[in-house]
Design a protein around this motif. Structure first.
Motif, PDB file in Angstrom:
ATOM      1  N   THR A   7       0.843  -1.187   0.000  1.00  0.00           N
ATOM      2  CA  THR A   7       0.000   0.000   0.000  1.00  0.00           C
ATOM      3  C   THR A   7       0.882   1.241   0.000  1.00  0.00           C
ATOM      4  OG1 THR A   7      -1.717  -1.182   1.206  1.00  0.00           O
ATOM      5  CG2 THR A   7      -1.852   1.201   1.207  1.00  0.00           C
ATOM      6  N   VAL A   8       0.626   2.116  -0.949  1.00  0.00           N
ATOM      7  CA  VAL A   8       1.401   3.343  -1.103  1.00  0.00           C
ATOM      8  C   VAL A   8       0.534   4.523  -0.659  1.00  0.00           C
ATOM      9  CG1 VAL A   8       2.619   4.833  -2.741  1.00  0.00           C
ATOM     10  CG2 VAL A   8       2.654   2.336  -3.048  1.00  0.00           C
ATOM     11  N   PRO A   9       0.954   5.261   0.374  1.00  0.00           N
ATOM     12  CA  PRO A   9       0.201   6.442   0.767  1.00  0.00           C
ATOM     13  C   PRO A   9       0.410   7.557  -0.264  1.00  0.00           C
ATOM     14  CG  PRO A   9       2.154   6.221   2.124  1.00  0.00           C
ATOM     15  CD  PRO A   9       2.115   5.026   1.216  1.00  0.00           C
ATOM     16  N   ASP A  14      -5.897  11.038  -7.699  1.00  0.00           N
ATOM     17  CA  ASP A  14      -6.068  11.024  -9.156  1.00  0.00           C
ATOM     18  C   ASP A  14      -4.733  11.018  -9.887  1.00  0.00           C
ATOM     19  OD1 ASP A  14      -8.858  10.931  -9.078  1.00  0.00           O
ATOM     20  OD2 ASP A  14      -9.022  13.112  -8.998  1.00  0.00           O
ATOM     21  N   ALA A  15      -3.803  11.837  -9.430  1.00  0.00           N
ATOM     22  CA  ALA A  15      -2.478  11.876 -10.069  1.00  0.00           C
ATOM     23  C   ALA A  15      -1.748  10.552  -9.881  1.00  0.00           C
ATOM     24  CB  ALA A  15      -1.650  13.024  -9.499  1.00  0.00           C
ATOM     25  N   ALA A  32     -12.021   3.682  -5.704  1.00  0.00           N
ATOM     26  CA  ALA A  32     -12.899   4.385  -4.769  1.00  0.00           C
ATOM     27  C   ALA A  32     -12.154   5.578  -4.186  1.00  0.00           C
ATOM     28  CB  ALA A  32     -13.326   3.425  -3.658  1.00  0.00           C
ATOM     29  N   PRO A  33     -12.855   6.520  -3.600  1.00  0.00           N
ATOM     30  CA  PRO A  33     -12.190   7.692  -3.028  1.00  0.00           C
ATOM     31  C   PRO A  33     -11.247   7.355  -1.865  1.00  0.00           C
ATOM     32  CG  PRO A  33     -14.556   8.059  -3.202  1.00  0.00           C
ATOM     33  CD  PRO A  33     -14.296   6.628  -3.555  1.00  0.00           C
ATOM     34  N   PRO A  50      -5.160   7.269   0.048  1.00  0.00           N
ATOM     35  CA  PRO A  50      -5.103   8.715   0.244  1.00  0.00           C
ATOM     36  C   PRO A  50      -5.124   9.129   1.712  1.00  0.00           C
ATOM     37  CG  PRO A  50      -7.303   8.083  -0.405  1.00  0.00           C
ATOM     38  CD  PRO A  50      -6.450   6.837  -0.490  1.00  0.00           C
ATOM     39  N   HIS A  51      -5.327   8.178   2.614  1.00  0.00           N
ATOM     40  CA  HIS A  51      -5.368   8.487   4.048  1.00  0.00           C
ATOM     41  C   HIS A  51      -4.123   7.988   4.774  1.00  0.00           C
ATOM     42  CE1 HIS A  51      -9.418   9.795   3.383  1.00  0.00           C
ATOM     43  NE2 HIS A  51      -9.709   8.636   2.838  1.00  0.00           N
TER      44      HIS A  51
END
Length: 112
Positions: A7-9, A14-15, A32-33, A50-51
């Motif tokens: 898992t990459v934070p 989007d980028a 998913a978001p 993203p978290h």
């Protein structure tokens, strides 16, 4: 225990999705978001989070059958718990630290 997920934070989902789609040569299977997942042929799953803690870097997840037993065993072997077992929409995950502070994760898939 095989490594099956990395898992990459990321700060900009989007980028990151555009870049890893190009890099891996596959479209995401999950989009998913809160998570974008890729399953490139012959490799482990790569997830974009993203978290996650960008400063800490990627987390390698080992897939296990019984996450509670594995956490208990690893704590007894000297690991420390960073984030306790928690549900992420069906699967359970936990993150631990080794004696040098390196983060790693455990993943238990949902039971049918």
């Amino acid at each position: 225990m095989p490594i099956r997920t990395i898992t990459v934070p990321v700060k900009d989902l989007d980028a990151a999705k555009a870049l890893y789609t190009r890099l891996l040569g596959v479209e995401p299977y999950a989009d998913a978001p809160y998570y974008v997942g890729f399953r490139p042929e012959g490799g482990p799953e790569l997830g974009l989070d993203p978290h996650g803690d960008v400063a800490a870097g990627p987390v390698v997840f080992w897939h296990v059958d019984d996450i509670a037993a594995e956490v208990e065993s690893l704590l007894a072997a000297g690991a420390t718990e960073e984030r306790s077992i928690h549900d992420v929409g069906g699967p359970l995950i936990a993150t631990l630290l080794d004696a040098d502070g390196n983060r790693f994760g455990l993943y238990q898939g949902p039971t049918a």
